[in-house]
Write an enzyme that holds these catalytic residues in place. Structure first.
Site, PDB file in Angstrom:
ATOM      1  N   LYS A 105       0.852  -1.184   0.000  1.00  0.00           N
ATOM      2  CA  LYS A 105       0.000   0.000   0.000  1.00  0.00           C
ATOM      3  C   LYS A 105       0.890   1.236   0.000  1.00  0.00           C
ATOM      4  O   LYS A 105       1.691   1.438   0.914  1.00  0.00           O
ATOM      5  CB  LYS A 105      -0.894  -0.009   1.234  1.00  0.00           C
ATOM      6  N   LYS A 109      -2.222  -1.430  -3.847  1.00  0.00           N
ATOM      7  CA  LYS A 109      -3.069  -0.243  -3.789  1.00  0.00           C
ATOM      8  C   LYS A 109      -2.227   1.013  -3.824  1.00  0.00           C
ATOM      9  O   LYS A 109      -1.236   1.067  -3.115  1.00  0.00           O
ATOM     10  CB  LYS A 109      -3.857  -0.322  -2.485  1.00  0.00           C
TER      11      LYS A 109
HETATM   12  C1  PBG Z   1      -7.531   3.342   5.516  1.00  0.00           C
HETATM   13  C2  PBG Z   1      -7.784   3.210   4.067  1.00  0.00           C
HETATM   14  C3  PBG Z   1      -7.565   4.164   3.061  1.00  0.00           C
HETATM   15  C4  PBG Z   1      -8.099   3.628   1.898  1.00  0.00           C
HETATM   16  C5  PBG Z   1      -8.591   2.354   2.202  1.00  0.00           C
HETATM   17  N1  PBG Z   1      -8.373   2.092   3.546  1.00  0.00           N
HETATM   18  C6  PBG Z   1      -7.057   5.560   3.127  1.00  0.00           C
HETATM   19  C7  PBG Z   1      -5.697   5.842   3.615  1.00  0.00           C
HETATM   20  O1  PBG Z   1      -4.839   4.979   3.739  1.00  0.00           O
HETATM   21  O2  PBG Z   1      -5.487   7.015   3.905  1.00  0.00           O
HETATM   22  C8  PBG Z   1      -8.153   4.341   0.580  1.00  0.00           C
HETATM   23  C9  PBG Z   1      -9.184   3.868  -0.377  1.00  0.00           C
HETATM   24  C10 PBG Z   1      -9.518   4.824  -1.467  1.00  0.00           C
HETATM   25  O3  PBG Z   1      -8.884   5.882  -1.655  1.00  0.00           O
HETATM   26  O4  PBG Z   1     -10.479   4.524  -2.188  1.00  0.00           O
HETATM   27  N2  PBG Z   1      -6.384   2.918   6.041  1.00  0.00           N
END
Ligand code: PBG
Length: 310
Positions: free
Chosen positions: A180, A234
């Site tokens: 991520k 992601k």
């Molecule tokens: C939370 C999380 C995030 C997303 C999914 N789970 C945001 C972040 O890490 O700030 C992002 C998903 C999206 O942008 O559609 N940890």
């Protein structure tokens, strides 16, 4: 006959935002076409998903400001929004629809970080993992099928796996957000869960540097060794090279999250007349499959499934 890649509704996971109240639909301004739904309406959306052939929904709560705190303790409340949504969906639809839930503290903290912070705002790894374990068990107890840790703390998959075994949640799977990235594409999501305005600083001390690729493979290897059933990359489209490397290296299902900023980009392009919306949706989702994804989390899931079902 020569088509190498298929795309079907069964490849899609539909992220849904939950809000409190009854009979509520609250449009998310930065995500045209996406709303926050009260629990009774989320049950209907989950029913839509099942009817369309989408196997799973992913749930994210917009926690009321009064229930957010420095330590995010609402995450472990058995009566919180997410648990109520899981129970309501399972009561109505049973196994007709899978439920995936996010493990991270950002929808529950008053500072918008995914974990517990020290006086300087730095996120504390081990202290956070202890809370994430309780959060995961709380969701499993409510009936979640797949636990998806998105927090990126070190060691959390192992800790969650052990706690699930101890609680005899043997059939609950872990889909880890293994790779991520600290991305600029999450803005609309933070708006949707209400953490955006609260967040001070960034998440670069625990999310990955977009310049790194080998590091993603190390993160995936770790999460697999700790007991992940599947892994996620992601954001999606800008990181399809990472999906392909993970696919080639590891024998485990790989998912990608076409995140909020990517959705907003496609919608904005279509609204500006820069591309055909339906074609953009299907082409991008097909590209995920070509890169090696077993499945894709996308806010376009229901619309895409309708197109695919004809
Ligand atoms: C939370 C999380 C995030 C997303 C999914 N789970 C945001 C972040 O890490 O700030 C992002 C998903 C999206 O942008 O559609 N940890």
């Amino acid at each position: 006959m020569v088509c190498e890649t298929s795309l079907s509704p069964s490849d899609l996971i539909w992220p849904l935002f939950i809000t409190s109240g009854k009979d509520i639909e609250e449009p998310v301004s930065s995500l045209p076409g996406v709303s926050r739904w009260s629990v009774n309406n989320i049950v209907k959306r989950a029913g839509d998903a099942a009817e369309l052939g989408i196997p799973c929904v992913a749930l994210f709560p917009n926690t009321q400001p009064g229930r957010r705190s420095e330590d995010g303790s609402e995450a472990t409340n058995p009566d919180n929004l997410i648990c109520n949504a899981i129970k309501a969906i399972k009561d109505t639809h049973g196994d007709a629809i899978g439920v995936l839930t996010d493990v991270a503290l950002d929808p529950y903290t008053s500072h918008g970080q995914d974990g517990l912070i020290d006086d300087t705002g730095y996120v504390l790894n081990d202290e956070t993992v202890a809370v994430l374990v309780d959060q995961a068990v709380n969701q499993a107890r409510a009936g979640a099928d797949i636990i998806a840790p998105s927090d990126m703390m070190d060691g959390r998959v192992d800790a969650i796996r052990q706690a699930l075994e101890m609680g005899e949640y043997y059939n609950v799977q872990i889909m880890s957000y293994a790779a991520k990235y600290a991305s600029a594409f999450y803005g609309p999501f933070r708006d949707a869960v209400g953490s955006g305005g609260l967040l001070k600083g960034d998440k670069k001390s625990y999310q990955m540097d977009p310049a790194n690729s080998d590091e993603a493979l190390r993160e995936v290897a770790l999460d697999i060794s700790e007991g992940a059933d599947s892994v996620m990359v992601k954001p999606g489209l800008p990181y399809l090279d990472i999906v392909r490397r993970v696919r080639d290296r590891f024998n485990i299902p790989v998912y990608a999250y076409q995140v909020s900023g990517e959705y907003a980009m496609i919608e904005a392009a279509a609204a500006a007349g820069a591309g055909d919306r339906e074609a953009l949706i299907l082409e991008t989702l097909t590209a995920f499959r070509r890169a090696g994804c077993s499945g894709i989390l996308t806010y376009h899931a229901a619309d895409a499934a309708k197109l695919l079902n004809g």
